[in-house]
Design a protein around this motif. Structure first.
Motif, PDB file in Angstrom:
ATOM      1  N   LEU A   7       0.835  -1.202   0.000  1.00 23.52           N
ATOM      2  CA  LEU A   7       0.000   0.000   0.000  1.00 23.52           C
ATOM      3  C   LEU A   7       0.865   1.247   0.000  1.00 23.52           C
ATOM      4  O   LEU A   7       0.566   2.233  -0.707  1.00 23.52           O
ATOM      5  CB  LEU A   7      -0.915  -0.011   1.228  1.00 23.52           C
ATOM      6  CG  LEU A   7      -1.796   1.233   1.428  1.00 23.52           C
ATOM      7  CD1 LEU A   7      -2.699   1.456   0.220  1.00 23.52           C
ATOM      8  CD2 LEU A   7      -2.623   1.113   2.699  1.00 23.52           C
ATOM      9  N   GLY A   8       1.950   1.232   0.769  1.00 23.33           N
ATOM     10  CA  GLY A   8       2.866   2.371   0.802  1.00 23.33           C
ATOM     11  C   GLY A   8       3.449   2.660  -0.569  1.00 23.33           C
ATOM     12  O   GLY A   8       3.566   3.826  -0.982  1.00 23.33           O
ATOM     13  N   ALA A  71       2.956   7.128   2.453  1.00 22.21           N
ATOM     14  CA  ALA A  71       3.866   6.123   1.904  1.00 22.21           C
ATOM     15  C   ALA A  71       5.056   5.892   2.832  1.00 22.21           C
ATOM     16  O   ALA A  71       5.453   4.744   3.090  1.00 22.21           O
ATOM     17  CB  ALA A  71       4.351   6.575   0.524  1.00 22.21           C
ATOM     18  N   LEU A  72       5.621   6.979   3.359  1.00 24.18           N
ATOM     19  CA  LEU A  72       6.785   6.847   4.239  1.00 24.18           C
ATOM     20  C   LEU A  72       6.440   6.143   5.547  1.00 24.18           C
ATOM     21  O   LEU A  72       7.305   5.492   6.153  1.00 24.18           O
ATOM     22  CB  LEU A  72       7.369   8.229   4.538  1.00 24.18           C
ATOM     23  CG  LEU A  72       8.119   8.910   3.390  1.00 24.18           C
ATOM     24  CD1 LEU A  72       8.467  10.351   3.760  1.00 24.18           C
ATOM     25  CD2 LEU A  72       9.387   8.134   3.030  1.00 24.18           C
ATOM     26  N   ILE A  77      11.990   3.784   3.442  1.00 22.84           N
ATOM     27  CA  ILE A  77      12.216   5.071   2.788  1.00 22.84           C
ATOM     28  C   ILE A  77      12.865   4.908   1.418  1.00 22.84           C
ATOM     29  O   ILE A  77      12.527   5.608   0.471  1.00 22.84           O
ATOM     30  CB  ILE A  77      13.055   5.989   3.704  1.00 22.84           C
ATOM     31  CG1 ILE A  77      13.069   7.416   3.163  1.00 22.84           C
ATOM     32  CG2 ILE A  77      14.457   5.446   3.919  1.00 22.84           C
ATOM     33  CD1 ILE A  77      13.684   8.413   4.142  1.00 22.84           C
ATOM     34  N   SER A  78      13.807   3.955   1.282  1.00 19.91           N
ATOM     35  CA  SER A  78      14.497   3.802   0.002  1.00 19.91           C
ATOM     36  C   SER A  78      13.572   3.250  -1.072  1.00 19.91           C
ATOM     37  O   SER A  78      13.657   3.636  -2.246  1.00 19.91           O
ATOM     38  CB  SER A  78      15.737   2.915   0.155  1.00 19.91           C
ATOM     39  OG  SER A  78      15.409   1.694   0.759  1.00 19.91           O
ATOM     40  N   LEU A  79      12.660   2.345  -0.698  1.00 13.31           N
ATOM     41  CA  LEU A  79      11.702   1.832  -1.675  1.00 13.31           C
ATOM     42  C   LEU A  79      10.726   2.924  -2.110  1.00 13.31           C
ATOM     43  O   LEU A  79      10.436   3.074  -3.293  1.00 13.31           O
ATOM     44  CB  LEU A  79      10.927   0.661  -1.082  1.00 13.31           C
ATOM     45  CG  LEU A  79      11.630  -0.698  -1.052  1.00 13.31           C
ATOM     46  CD1 LEU A  79      10.735  -1.732  -0.387  1.00 13.31           C
ATOM     47  CD2 LEU A  79      12.007  -1.154  -2.450  1.00 13.31           C
ATOM     48  N   VAL A  80      10.226   3.678  -1.137  1.00 11.57           N
ATOM     49  CA  VAL A  80       9.292   4.767  -1.456  1.00 11.57           C
ATOM     50  C   VAL A  80       9.931   5.766  -2.402  1.00 11.57           C
ATOM     51  O   VAL A  80       9.357   6.147  -3.436  1.00 11.57           O
ATOM     52  CB  VAL A  80       8.824   5.476  -0.164  1.00 11.57           C
ATOM     53  CG1 VAL A  80       8.093   6.778  -0.489  1.00 11.57           C
ATOM     54  CG2 VAL A  80       7.932   4.557   0.653  1.00 11.57           C
ATOM     55  N   ASN A 239      15.540  12.906  -4.101  1.00 13.02           N
ATOM     56  CA  ASN A 239      15.396  11.459  -4.037  1.00 13.02           C
ATOM     57  C   ASN A 239      16.699  10.725  -3.758  1.00 13.02           C
ATOM     58  O   ASN A 239      16.721   9.769  -2.976  1.00 13.02           O
ATOM     59  CB  ASN A 239      14.764  10.946  -5.338  1.00 13.02           C
ATOM     60  CG  ASN A 239      13.288  11.243  -5.403  1.00 13.02           C
ATOM     61  OD1 ASN A 239      12.516  10.789  -4.586  1.00 13.02           O
ATOM     62  ND2 ASN A 239      12.883  12.047  -6.379  1.00 13.02           N
ATOM     63  N   VAL A 240      17.791  11.157  -4.375  1.00  4.84           N
ATOM     64  CA  VAL A 240      19.062  10.455  -4.150  1.00  4.84           C
ATOM     65  C   VAL A 240      19.461  10.508  -2.683  1.00  4.84           C
ATOM     66  O   VAL A 240      19.834   9.495  -2.079  1.00  4.84           O
ATOM     67  CB  VAL A 240      20.167  11.044  -5.049  1.00  4.84           C
ATOM     68  CG1 VAL A 240      21.545  10.598  -4.571  1.00  4.84           C
ATOM     69  CG2 VAL A 240      19.961  10.596  -6.491  1.00  4.84           C
TER      70      VAL A 240
END
Length: 290
Positions: A7-8, A71-72, A77-80, A239-240
């Motif tokens: 879901l995130g 989402a977070l 966090i890295s997948l989001v 994002n990076v």
């Protein structure tokens, strides 16, 4: 992968598209508004709200921020951020087809390279999807956020009388938002303690200040820079560094094979190369003092 993480990631995908649309509406409104002055951020930023397009963009961006927070709180966090960053490929299509921006071949290639690099990065994150990974140590969190804020401020200062001032300010805004996103992720681990505990946490003030600084700097970057490169650089910077916070701050696992490490390094190299490629070379006239 757990249902909550799935879901995130769905929320992250919605964030990706709404973020691009919000950026492009804010750009349309910013260019028709009086100049934002970084020395007088509050007074000059208020003039932006006279533009209906900027207000529409801000409303869309606020909705996108809400999706991002959700989402977070549900996924690593890295997948989001990898899902959101992969949505960068939507930028050129949306700008070209829906907002009638002239997108150069260089910008198409730069954004495509960034999306490819971020896709490679996502391929090395397969071991992080079992839980939200919200635990952190202050000894890692504080220097990370402080370093991002310092880099963001430095980028804003370096933009003065620079031929690529819009791009530098875009990167600065992205760094401010990376600090904010990392703080939001850390705060999400305290949701079980109640709303008061979250709102009174010092990280809530960091989120507010970093978000506001990013908003002001981003508005100025959109006024003086071309939409696609400025938005692309802002997204890449945000994002990076937020993806990197996964293993650095929250202890998300790194690739356990040499191939995985190589692919991750290649991913970052592609993203950095794309960031360097996307802004067009400065013309001589642009380098002359105004």
């Amino acid at each position: 992968m757990s249902p909550s993480v799935q879901l995130g990631l769905a929320l992250a995908l919605a964030t990706a598209f709404s973020s691009v649309v919000g950026f492009l509406y804010k750009h349309r409104g910013a260019v028709e508004s009086p100049a934002v002055e970084l020395r007088r951020p509050v007074r000059t930023s208020l003039a932006l709200f006279r533009s209906r397009w900027y207000v529409v963009g801000l409303v869309v961006a606020t909705a996108s921020w809400g999706l991002h927070v959700g989402a977070l709180s549900l996924a690593p966090i890295s997948l989001v951020q990898s899902v959101i960053a992969g949505g960068l490929v939507l930028l050129t299509v949306t700008a070209d087809r829906l907002f009638a921006h002239e997108v150069t071949r260089r910008e198409w290639i730069g954004v495509a390279l960034a999306a490819l690099g971020l896709a490679f990065l996502a391929a090395t994150l397969s071991g992080t999807g079992r839980e939200a990974h919200s635990d952190y140590e202050l000894a890692r969190l504080v220097p990370w956020i402080g370093g991002l804020a310092a880099l963001a401020f430095g980028g804003a200062v370096a933009s003065r009388r620079n031929a690529h001032a819009g791009v530098l300010l875009g990167a600065s805004a992205g760094l401010f938002w990376a600090a904010s996103d990392t703080s939001i992720k850390a705060l999400s681990g305290h949701l079980g303690d109640g709303a008061a505990s979250v709102l009174l946490n010092p990280l809530a003030a960091v989120v507010a200040l970093a978000s506001a600084a990013g908003l002001v700097v981003s508005a100025r970057s959109l006024q003086i820079g071309k939409a696609v490169p400025v938005i692309a650089i802002t997204s890449v910077a945000a994002n990076v560094f937020t993806i990197a916070a996964g293993p650095v701050v929250f202890g998300e696992p790194l690739p356990d094979t040499s191939l995985g490490v190589f692919v991750r390094l290649l991913a970052f190299a592609l993203v950095i190369s794309a960031a360097a490629l996307t802004p067009a070379p400065a013309r001589a006239a642009e380098l002359e003092p105004g």
